[in-house]
Design a protein around this motif. Structure first.
Motif, mmCIF file in Angstrom:
data_model
loop_
_atom_site.group_PDB
_atom_site.id
_atom_site.type_symbol
_atom_site.label_atom_id
_atom_site.label_comp_id
_atom_site.label_asym_id
_atom_site.label_seq_id
_atom_site.Cartn_x
_atom_site.Cartn_y
_atom_site.Cartn_z
ATOM 1 N N LYS A 60 0.816 -1.218 0.000
ATOM 2 C CA LYS A 60 0.000 0.000 0.000
ATOM 3 C C LYS A 60 0.850 1.268 0.000
ATOM 4 C CE LYS A 60 -4.027 -0.362 0.280
ATOM 5 N NZ LYS A 60 -5.066 -0.573 -0.753
ATOM 6 N N THR A 61 1.953 1.252 -0.708
ATOM 7 C CA THR A 61 2.771 2.457 -0.837
ATOM 8 C C THR A 61 3.021 2.740 -2.318
ATOM 9 O OG1 THR A 61 4.839 1.200 -0.646
ATOM 10 C CG2 THR A 61 3.932 2.152 1.373
ATOM 11 N N ILE A 62 2.970 4.009 -2.662
ATOM 12 C CA ILE A 62 3.184 4.454 -4.033
ATOM 13 C C ILE A 62 4.302 5.483 -4.043
ATOM 14 C CG2 ILE A 62 2.140 5.554 -6.061
ATOM 15 C CD1 ILE A 62 0.853 2.897 -5.353
ATOM 16 N N GLY A 63 5.219 5.362 -4.992
ATOM 17 C CA GLY A 63 6.237 6.380 -5.187
ATOM 18 C C GLY A 63 5.741 7.437 -6.159
ATOM 19 N N VAL A 64 5.913 8.697 -5.799
ATOM 20 C CA VAL A 64 5.573 9.808 -6.697
ATOM 21 C C VAL A 64 6.839 10.624 -6.918
ATOM 22 C CG1 VAL A 64 4.179 11.873 -7.067
ATOM 23 C CG2 VAL A 64 3.172 9.880 -5.933
ATOM 24 N N VAL A 65 7.292 10.672 -8.159
ATOM 25 C CA VAL A 65 8.518 11.386 -8.501
ATOM 26 C C VAL A 65 8.139 12.586 -9.363
ATOM 27 C CG1 VAL A 65 10.800 11.221 -9.551
ATOM 28 C CG2 VAL A 65 9.784 9.203 -8.475
ATOM 29 N N TYR A 90 -3.662 4.136 0.212
ATOM 30 C CA TYR A 90 -2.241 4.129 -0.135
ATOM 31 C C TYR A 90 -1.503 5.301 0.507
ATOM 32 C CZ TYR A 90 -3.060 0.518 -3.613
ATOM 33 O OH TYR A 90 -3.383 -0.671 -4.224
ATOM 34 N N ASN A 91 -0.269 5.027 0.896
ATOM 35 C CA ASN A 91 0.631 6.067 1.372
ATOM 36 C C ASN A 91 1.619 6.420 0.263
ATOM 37 O OD1 ASN A 91 -0.329 6.180 4.141
ATOM 38 N ND2 ASN A 91 0.575 4.140 4.361
ATOM 39 N N LEU A 92 2.145 7.647 0.306
ATOM 40 C CA LEU A 92 3.029 8.121 -0.751
ATOM 41 C C LEU A 92 4.447 8.350 -0.257
ATOM 42 C CD1 LEU A 92 0.235 8.663 -2.044
ATOM 43 C CD2 LEU A 92 1.163 10.802 -2.947
#
Length: 347
Positions: A60-65, A90-92
């Protein structure tokens, strides 16, 4: 520390049932589900994200670049991404590249190490070898606003060519032929498309492009102001100016103030990317604006669809084909306000 066994004991169910309720991995009777959730709340049970990830294959984690969170466009995009993803639990992990290729590669390596479920990225424009590693591991990439030429992954953006073409044609129809353009770094697909749209509009109108009217800027307002000054102090300066970003707009406004010039009296001004303040300016700025909330929504939906496909692959006894990468271009919206006027009026 409260454990899953404590929750199961209090609720009078198995630990497997508690796990299914928390992770949504199997249908549970509504009354049982409500009981388990009530006990979870009473005991303030917080399941381990790592343990949950081992069960569901996701943590439940998403990378945001993104390029730079201080940019209004990227700040608004991040706001919408976080809002939409948090609704799905989800956490970022948020990373800034500042348009540096090495920093982008480092950020992506860190996200791989953290075993994020997927990544939403506005890339620098350079192909990164690590993109192939994400693909090999089955970690989906969704490129938003820009996409490197050879990268595998879905893409959600706007038709930057059409937006720039329409802005340039609008100024041409007002009688302007010397139209200045301040863009960002040319490596990104969006900037390249804007430059191409600008040149095509000039060509279709029979106007020869003047390379001295085209300049670029970094994300620093000081650089954008310098670029604007260069155009505004030319011996034969432009009669209209296209600012290709929030930063370019701020730089242009600062340069106009420093030179004691005013729009649209001294120069017509069109900007890319809308903010609340652009409509509050006097005169209000004419803007080509991106549908930021829609971009974020489609990017999130695309990522979630990739997760669903991966779960089907994991659970199905039958072969499941590869996920069909998405490529979607949206239209920008042109807000004609008060910052432009026909060529020849007070110029």
């Amino acid at each position: 520390m409260v454990t899953i066994k404590d929750v199961a004991k209090r609720a009078g169910v198995s630990t497997a049932t508690v796990s299914h309720v928390i992770n949504g991995t199997r249908r549970v009777l509504p009354e049982t589900r409500d009981l388990v959730l009530s006990v979870v709340q009473d005991l303030n049970y917080r399941p381990s994200a790592i343990a949950r990830g081992l069960t569901t294959s996701r943590n439940k984690t998403i990378g945001v670049v993104i390029a730079d969170v201080t940019s209004p466009f990227f700040a608004m995009l991040l706001y919408d991404l976080e809002r939409l993803l948090s609704r799905q639990g989800y956490n970022l992990f948020v990373c800034n590249t500042y348009e540096e290729v090495e920093r982008e590669a480092y950020n992506l390596e860190q996200l791989l190490d953290k075993r994020v479920d997927g990544v939403i990225i506005t890339p620098t424009g350079h192909d990164q070898p690590i993109y192939d590693e994400f693909h090999r591991l089955g970690t989906p990439l969704v490129f938003i606003d820009r996409k490197p030429k050879n990268a595998i992954g879905s893409f959600v953006g706007v038709d930057s060519f059409r937006a720039s073409y329409d802005v340039t044609r609008y100024l041409l129809e007002l009688g302007h032929e010397r139209i200045g353009l301040i863009s960002l770094i040319p490596e990104t697909s969006a900037v390249a498309a804007r430059v191409s749209g600008y040149l095509s509009a000039l060509s279709d109108s029979g106007v020869c492009a003047d390379p001295t009217l085209m300049t670029s800027s970094t994300f620093a307002v000081e650089t954008a102001e310098s670029a604007a000054r260069e155009l505004l102090t030319m011996p034969s300066r432009p009669t209209a100016l296209i600012a290709g970003s929030h930063v370019a707009t701020l730089g242009a406004l600062q340069a106009l103030t420093a030179l004691d010039m005013h729009y649209p009296r001294d120069i017509s001004l069109v900007c890319f990317d809308n903010s609340r303040w652009t409509g509050l300016m006097r005169p209000a700025l004419t803007v080509m604006t991106k549908p930021i909330e829609e971009l974020a929504r489609v990017a999130v939906d695309t990522l979630l669809a990739a997760f669903v496909h991966a779960e089907l692959q994991r659970k199905s006894d039958e072969p499941v084909g590869p996920f069909a990468e998405v490529e979607q271009l949206m239209d920008s919206r042109f807000l004609v306000r008060e910052s432009c006027q026909p060529r020849g009026i007070d110029q």
